[in-house]
Design a protein around this motif. Sequence first.
Motif, PDB file in Angstrom:
ATOM      1  N   LEU A 149      47.343  41.893  36.380  1.00 48.38           N
ATOM      2  CA  LEU A 149      47.883  43.224  35.875  1.00 48.38           C
ATOM      3  C   LEU A 149      48.131  44.036  37.148  1.00 48.38           C
ATOM      4  CD1 LEU A 149      45.983  43.811  32.439  1.00 48.38           C
ATOM      5  CD2 LEU A 149      48.343  42.839  32.999  1.00 48.38           C
ATOM      6  N   GLY A 156      40.392  48.900  37.831  1.00 51.44           N
ATOM      7  CA  GLY A 156      41.238  48.854  39.178  1.00 51.44           C
ATOM      8  C   GLY A 156      42.319  49.819  39.052  1.00 51.44           C
ATOM      9  N   GLU A 165      41.712  39.170  35.325  1.00 52.35           N
ATOM     10  CA  GLU A 165      42.748  40.184  34.843  1.00 52.35           C
ATOM     11  C   GLU A 165      43.471  41.250  35.718  1.00 52.35           C
ATOM     12  OE1 GLU A 165      40.461  42.642  32.159  1.00 52.35           O
ATOM     13  OE2 GLU A 165      42.263  43.555  31.391  1.00 52.35           O
ATOM     14  N   LEU A 166      42.576  41.476  36.874  1.00 48.00           N
ATOM     15  CA  LEU A 166      43.407  42.312  37.723  1.00 48.00           C
ATOM     16  C   LEU A 166      44.112  41.735  38.617  1.00 48.00           C
ATOM     17  CD1 LEU A 166      40.225  44.848  38.572  1.00 48.00           C
ATOM     18  CD2 LEU A 166      42.160  45.234  36.968  1.00 48.00           C
ATOM     19  N   ILE A 221      53.275  50.398  38.275  1.00 51.45           N
ATOM     20  CA  ILE A 221      54.391  50.856  37.766  1.00 51.45           C
ATOM     21  C   ILE A 221      53.854  52.345  37.553  1.00 51.45           C
ATOM     22  CG2 ILE A 221      56.268  51.254  36.255  1.00 51.45           C
ATOM     23  CD1 ILE A 221      55.989  48.206  35.673  1.00 51.45           C
ATOM     24  N   TYR A 267      37.203  39.581  34.832  1.00 52.51           N
ATOM     25  CA  TYR A 267      37.955  40.717  35.242  1.00 52.51           C
ATOM     26  C   TYR A 267      38.589  40.669  36.417  1.00 52.51           C
ATOM     27  CZ  TYR A 267      34.186  42.237  31.749  1.00 52.51           C
ATOM     28  OH  TYR A 267      33.553  42.251  30.769  1.00 52.51           O
ATOM     29  N   MET A 288      46.593  34.278  33.930  1.00 50.44           N
ATOM     30  CA  MET A 288      45.631  34.493  32.780  1.00 50.44           C
ATOM     31  C   MET A 288      46.522  35.193  31.648  1.00 50.44           C
ATOM     32  SD  MET A 288      41.999  36.361  32.553  1.00 50.44           S
ATOM     33  CE  MET A 288      41.017  35.433  33.194  1.00 50.44           C
ATOM     34  N   PHE A 289      47.041  36.222  31.932  1.00 48.36           N
ATOM     35  CA  PHE A 289      47.730  37.289  30.831  1.00 48.36           C
ATOM     36  C   PHE A 289      48.981  37.038  31.063  1.00 48.36           C
ATOM     37  CE2 PHE A 289      43.989  40.232  30.550  1.00 48.36           C
ATOM     38  CZ  PHE A 289      43.439  39.321  29.541  1.00 48.36           C
ATOM     39  N   ILE A 290      49.612  36.808  31.986  1.00 53.89           N
ATOM     40  CA  ILE A 290      51.151  37.080  32.287  1.00 53.89           C
ATOM     41  C   ILE A 290      51.460  35.912  32.847  1.00 53.89           C
ATOM     42  CG2 ILE A 290      53.101  38.310  33.131  1.00 53.89           C
ATOM     43  CD1 ILE A 290      51.159  40.801  33.476  1.00 53.89           C
ATOM     44  N   PRO A 338      52.236  44.732  36.955  1.00 50.47           N
ATOM     45  CA  PRO A 338      52.951  45.805  35.968  1.00 50.47           C
ATOM     46  C   PRO A 338      51.986  47.069  35.859  1.00 50.47           C
ATOM     47  CG  PRO A 338      51.761  44.169  34.431  1.00 50.47           C
ATOM     48  CD  PRO A 338      52.035  43.571  36.046  1.00 50.47           C
ATOM     49  N   LEU A 339      50.821  47.183  36.216  1.00 54.91           N
ATOM     50  CA  LEU A 339      50.004  48.314  36.104  1.00 54.91           C
ATOM     51  C   LEU A 339      50.246  49.118  37.592  1.00 54.91           C
ATOM     52  CD1 LEU A 339      46.633  47.664  34.460  1.00 54.91           C
ATOM     53  CD2 LEU A 339      48.610  48.728  33.795  1.00 54.91           C
TER      54      LEU A 339
END
Lengths: 115, 140, 361
Positions: free
Chosen positions: A88, A33, A84-85, A113, A81, A100-102, A110-111
């Motif tokens: 993020l 992404g 994940e996307l 930014i 995935y 899942m991550f944050i 964050p991505l």
Amino acid sequence: MKTTKELVTLHEIRGAIEGFYDPQIWHFVCINGLFENDELEIQWCFAKIGVKDEWKVFYAKAPGDALLPSLADIMPTARMYEGELRDLLDANFENSVKGMFIELDGLEAPLRIKR
Amino acid sequence: MLKAAFNALKNLFSTPATIDYPFEKSPKNKEARGLILFEEPKCIWCLKCEDVCPPGAIRFTQDRESFDYTYHYNPYLCIYCSECVRACPDSAVALSQCNELSPPTDDKNMNDNWFKIEKEAEESKIAVKELKKIKKEESS
Amino acid sequence: MKKTIHIPIGSQHISLLEPVRFSFECENETIIKVEADVGYVHRGVELACTTKFKFKQVGYVVARVCGLCAIVHSTCYTLGIEELMGIEVPKRASYLRLIANELDRIHSHLLCLSHTAENAGYEALFMRIMKDRELVMEVQEAMTGNRIQFDYVSIGGVNKDMNSELEGVIRNKLGLLHQKVAEIKELFDNNWSLSLKYKNVGVITKEMAYRSSLLGPIARASGVNFDVRNDSDYLPYSELGFKSITMEGGDIHSRNMVRLFELFESIRLIETALDGMPEGEIAAKVRGTPEGESYMRVEAPRGECFYYLKASKGQYLDRVRIKTPTFGSVPGMIEALKGSNYADVPAIIASFDPCLSCTAR
Ligand code: SF4
Ligand code: SF4
């Protein structure tokens, strides 16, 4: 390296990949992404098994808050995935959940930014 | 299976494969990478090493009056990649790498004070640039 | 009354090396439902690569994604950036990169084998493999200067050259290792108590492997001939006559065997590379800035490692996307765990060789 990129719309993507994907010939690598110019670009990347560096990439563009189709029933790994996307990049895939991550109270997308 | 039993028996009587670490030094290859050494007289202050260092372990601060640079090196940030040694121009070769690792230290420039150095490194360079500009305008 | 029992494992557990959490629904001893949570060590590497570090420094940042396959990440990133900048890498540097990558595979596979042995309850074997692994660690230290974080690959080539003395050391130690691995293979093959824990446990069939796009040794143990070393020409594997190894069983035993045979193959590859080592430069001059998009893969010890890079002529990259092998094999892991005995869980998880720091990055 031979990379074929094919632009599809969000409605077509399901049909396009269903028609194209044969797991014995193509290996599903990942969903990628990007966020550029206030637009999401989602890429479904495949690589051919047993052939040197041959890639097939389907990509679709969508506004930042669009609902994206989930392909987890065709490719089970896609679920990972997509999750994940979602975390993020805040890409809103169907049926995906945050966390899942944050942590849920963590940073938003964050991505997205930019420097 | 028998062989394994035999091996186990043999291992009972052989010396241990590990070493007595704190009392004995761990073996080190002479090619191993370690700390970066700096020879000030050779340096031509091109600041290339500061630019390439991935973790920012080399920092230069600039004096606001004499415009001289001071070299700061943080051995605990350094990842021993030797990118700086390769960046140092052939006309200078002021940096070199030894195979010692960072020892415990009570250097007061480490830990929190290192952030001050980082800040000073940025700020002093900007300040000096401005000072130089003013000077130029004055003289012209 | 509820018929099933809920058992969590992790995020901290004695049989896990890294934080991951599974929660199982069990019916008696049999697992019927699995959920996995992998994101305990997220560090935001992808963001840092595009905002904090210049493209020349990113190679050292991504090496920190994973401790065990550090060189794979930096190689993959460097190959990608070289493609974007149009740099021709000297032949010798390619060979040296290949050797370093294979050494990394050897030490990672040995670690995995020792860990599966430990999780099956055979600690003496764990100790023994770890002791033999020291041989390859010493080779790595002599060749690259570091034991784990090599920082060996830089844009344009490699950081350190090889000389004949070093070549002798490598050949010597690998010869020794070859013998030791042969002994270990015999143990894995013939030991009765190990076979109880390994054979027909955690089976993944070929269809399942294709369906969940499995990769690396796990796919090859299920009979899928998929190896990026065959499918990519960026490191000179085809020149050295690389042959991928596949097994048909799909259980833990076959996965161990694939890893053991790959050890022999890696040792052979390194020796052939040393024989045919071309003379010349070890690094090319680097000029300009990257531009464009690149899709790059390298075979990591655990499978395929993928990098997507996008740049537009700046010092900072626009996007770095990292796909690590373990992340892609989590659905496969869940499939393998379903229907197996709860007591086999640690061995199954270990046989997947999960690397969670990679996964969450
Ligand atoms: S060796 Fe690497 S980390 Fe250490 S000072 Fe030099 S460039 Fe920086
Ligand atoms: S690269 Fe060498 S000459 Fe330049 S500032 Fe650093 S140490 Fe001095």
